[in-house]
Design a protein around this motif. Structure first.
Motif, PDB file in Angstrom:
ATOM      1  N   PHE A   5     -32.554 -29.907  -4.090  1.00 39.66           N
ATOM      2  CA  PHE A   5     -32.529 -30.462  -5.433  1.00 39.66           C
ATOM      3  C   PHE A   5     -31.096 -30.790  -5.832  1.00 39.66           C
ATOM      4  O   PHE A   5     -30.163 -30.071  -5.477  1.00 39.66           O
ATOM      5  N   CYS A   6     -30.943 -31.874  -6.605  1.00 38.21           N
ATOM      6  CA  CYS A   6     -29.614 -32.286  -7.052  1.00 38.21           C
ATOM      7  C   CYS A   6     -28.915 -31.191  -7.848  1.00 38.21           C
ATOM      8  O   CYS A   6     -27.713 -31.006  -7.740  1.00 38.21           O
ATOM      9  N   ARG A   7     -29.672 -30.454  -8.648  1.00 36.65           N
ATOM     10  CA  ARG A   7     -29.036 -29.419  -9.481  1.00 36.65           C
ATOM     11  C   ARG A   7     -28.370 -28.336  -8.630  1.00 36.65           C
ATOM     12  O   ARG A   7     -27.458 -27.680  -9.086  1.00 36.65           O
ATOM     13  N   THR A   8     -28.838 -28.144  -7.378  1.00 39.76           N
ATOM     14  CA  THR A   8     -28.187 -27.151  -6.514  1.00 39.76           C
ATOM     15  C   THR A   8     -26.843 -27.655  -5.991  1.00 39.76           C
ATOM     16  O   THR A   8     -26.053 -26.865  -5.487  1.00 39.76           O
ATOM     17  N   LEU A   9     -26.592 -28.957  -6.133  1.00 46.08           N
ATOM     18  CA  LEU A   9     -25.325 -29.534  -5.678  1.00 46.08           C
ATOM     19  C   LEU A   9     -24.214 -29.411  -6.724  1.00 46.08           C
ATOM     20  O   LEU A   9     -23.043 -29.533  -6.392  1.00 46.08           O
ATOM     21  N   ALA A  10     -24.597 -29.175  -7.972  1.00 42.56           N
ATOM     22  CA  ALA A  10     -23.629 -29.162  -9.064  1.00 42.56           C
ATOM     23  C   ALA A  10     -22.482 -28.198  -8.783  1.00 42.56           C
ATOM     24  O   ALA A  10     -22.690 -27.032  -8.472  1.00 42.56           O
ATOM     25  N   MET A  20     -11.146 -28.652   6.237  1.00 40.98           N
ATOM     26  CA  MET A  20     -10.267 -29.074   5.155  1.00 40.98           C
ATOM     27  C   MET A  20     -11.054 -29.182   3.848  1.00 40.98           C
ATOM     28  O   MET A  20     -12.114 -29.804   3.810  1.00 40.98           O
ATOM     29  N   LEU A  21     -10.549 -28.558   2.784  1.00 40.12           N
ATOM     30  CA  LEU A  21     -11.183 -28.663   1.473  1.00 40.12           C
ATOM     31  C   LEU A  21     -10.922 -30.055   0.917  1.00 40.12           C
ATOM     32  O   LEU A  21      -9.776 -30.485   0.806  1.00 40.12           O
ATOM     33  N   ILE A  22     -12.002 -30.765   0.579  1.00 44.42           N
ATOM     34  CA  ILE A  22     -11.879 -32.121   0.058  1.00 44.42           C
ATOM     35  C   ILE A  22     -11.901 -32.118  -1.463  1.00 44.42           C
ATOM     36  O   ILE A  22     -11.102 -32.783  -2.099  1.00 44.42           O
ATOM     37  N   GLY A  23     -12.828 -31.379  -2.061  1.00 44.65           N
ATOM     38  CA  GLY A  23     -12.897 -31.344  -3.518  1.00 44.65           C
ATOM     39  C   GLY A  23     -14.193 -30.715  -3.994  1.00 44.65           C
ATOM     40  O   GLY A  23     -14.854 -29.986  -3.264  1.00 44.65           O
ATOM     41  N   THR A  24     -14.551 -31.035  -5.235  1.00 44.90           N
ATOM     42  CA  THR A  24     -15.733 -30.472  -5.885  1.00 44.90           C
ATOM     43  C   THR A  24     -16.644 -31.599  -6.333  1.00 44.90           C
ATOM     44  O   THR A  24     -16.181 -32.573  -6.932  1.00 44.90           O
ATOM     45  N   ILE A  25     -17.933 -31.452  -6.050  1.00 42.06           N
ATOM     46  CA  ILE A  25     -18.887 -32.500  -6.426  1.00 42.06           C
ATOM     47  C   ILE A  25     -19.027 -32.554  -7.942  1.00 42.06           C
ATOM     48  O   ILE A  25     -19.078 -31.532  -8.614  1.00 42.06           O
ATOM     49  N   LYS A  26     -19.055 -33.771  -8.464  1.00 43.91           N
ATOM     50  CA  LYS A  26     -19.200 -33.980  -9.900  1.00 43.91           C
ATOM     51  C   LYS A  26     -20.493 -34.690 -10.252  1.00 43.91           C
ATOM     52  O   LYS A  26     -21.052 -34.475 -11.322  1.00 43.91           O
ATOM     53  N   ASN A  27     -20.981 -35.556  -9.337  1.00 44.83           N
ATOM     54  CA  ASN A  27     -22.187 -36.314  -9.628  1.00 44.83           C
ATOM     55  C   ASN A  27     -22.696 -36.932  -8.336  1.00 44.83           C
ATOM     56  O   ASN A  27     -22.052 -36.795  -7.298  1.00 44.83           O
ATOM     57  N   VAL A  28     -23.828 -37.613  -8.404  1.00 47.47           N
ATOM     58  CA  VAL A  28     -24.369 -38.332  -7.255  1.00 47.47           C
ATOM     59  C   VAL A  28     -24.746 -39.741  -7.692  1.00 47.47           C
ATOM     60  O   VAL A  28     -25.068 -39.978  -8.858  1.00 47.47           O
ATOM     61  N   VAL A  38     -26.939 -42.284  -2.334  1.00 44.03           N
ATOM     62  CA  VAL A  38     -26.020 -43.205  -1.674  1.00 44.03           C
ATOM     63  C   VAL A  38     -24.657 -42.555  -1.494  1.00 44.03           C
ATOM     64  O   VAL A  38     -24.095 -42.566  -0.399  1.00 44.03           O
ATOM     65  N   ASP A  39     -24.111 -42.014  -2.565  1.00 41.96           N
ATOM     66  CA  ASP A  39     -22.777 -41.413  -2.556  1.00 41.96           C
ATOM     67  C   ASP A  39     -22.769 -40.117  -3.340  1.00 41.96           C
ATOM     68  O   ASP A  39     -23.518 -39.969  -4.310  1.00 41.96           O
ATOM     69  N   LEU A  40     -21.891 -39.215  -2.938  1.00 42.12           N
ATOM     70  CA  LEU A  40     -21.533 -38.068  -3.751  1.00 42.12           C
ATOM     71  C   LEU A  40     -20.249 -38.443  -4.464  1.00 42.12           C
ATOM     72  O   LEU A  40     -19.341 -39.011  -3.848  1.00 42.12           O
ATOM     73  N   ILE A  41     -20.154 -38.142  -5.737  1.00 37.65           N
ATOM     74  CA  ILE A  41     -18.925 -38.400  -6.488  1.00 37.65           C
ATOM     75  C   ILE A  41     -18.190 -37.081  -6.576  1.00 37.65           C
ATOM     76  O   ILE A  41     -18.714 -36.089  -7.084  1.00 37.65           O
ATOM     77  N   VAL A  42     -16.960 -37.068  -6.058  1.00 38.65           N
ATOM     78  CA  VAL A  42     -16.201 -35.834  -5.870  1.00 38.65           C
ATOM     79  C   VAL A  42     -14.876 -35.920  -6.617  1.00 38.65           C
ATOM     80  O   VAL A  42     -14.217 -36.957  -6.608  1.00 38.65           O
ATOM     81  N   LYS A  43     -14.506 -34.819  -7.255  1.00 33.27           N
ATOM     82  CA  LYS A  43     -13.146 -34.694  -7.795  1.00 33.27           C
ATOM     83  C   LYS A  43     -12.310 -34.102  -6.667  1.00 33.27           C
ATOM     84  O   LYS A  43     -12.525 -32.959  -6.267  1.00 33.27           O
ATOM     85  N   PRO A  44     -11.377 -34.888  -6.113  1.00 38.85           N
ATOM     86  CA  PRO A  44     -10.594 -34.392  -4.980  1.00 38.85           C
ATOM     87  C   PRO A  44      -9.751 -33.168  -5.338  1.00 38.85           C
ATOM     88  O   PRO A  44      -9.233 -33.061  -6.450  1.00 38.85           O
ATOM     89  N   ASP A  45      -9.625 -32.263  -4.380  1.00 44.57           N
ATOM     90  CA  ASP A  45      -8.744 -31.117  -4.530  1.00 44.57           C
ATOM     91  C   ASP A  45      -7.308 -31.622  -4.581  1.00 44.57           C
ATOM     92  O   ASP A  45      -6.978 -32.658  -3.976  1.00 44.57           O
ATOM     93  N   ASP A  46      -6.442 -30.908  -5.286  1.00 49.82           N
ATOM     94  CA  ASP A  46      -5.038 -31.317  -5.410  1.00 49.82           C
ATOM     95  C   ASP A  46      -4.336 -31.415  -4.063  1.00 49.82           C
ATOM     96  O   ASP A  46      -3.373 -32.168  -3.921  1.00 49.82           O
TER      97      ASP A  46
END
Length: 85
Positions: A5-10, A20-28, A38-46
């Motif tokens: 489920f999408c909510r488990t991705l939040a 390598m840590l890429i970031g945190t998922i924000k949306n799909v 189609v895509d995961l929208i990610v806030k990249p790690d610093d």
């Protein structure tokens, strides 16, 4: 890959298959005609350099085809991620 489920991705962290840590998922992004992610929208790690990847402002787009596993982290194949960037 099993269904999830999408909510488990939040707020899950996204990591490459080489650790390598890429970031945190924000949306799909979903294709409304097919219902496929189609895509995961990610806030990249610093610490992650986003040059050569698809970005828009402070967001990075991870094609769902690059996702290899979803458990504690979302594991992506960095080669597929880079290739589509």
């Amino acid at each position: 890959m099993s269904k999830t489920f999408c909510r488990t991705l939040a707020r899950k962290r996204v990591m490459s298959n080489d650790g390598m840590l890429i970031g945190t998922i924000k949306n799909v992004m979903v294709d409304l005609d097919t219902g496929q992610v189609v895509d995961l929208i990610v806030k990249p790690d610093d610490t992650f350099r986003t040059e050569g990847y698809r970005t828009d402002g402070d967001k990075m787009f991870v094609p769902f085809e690059a996702v290899k596993d979803i458990k504690d982290y979302i594991v992506v194949d960095r080669y597929l991620l880079k290739r589509s960037g």
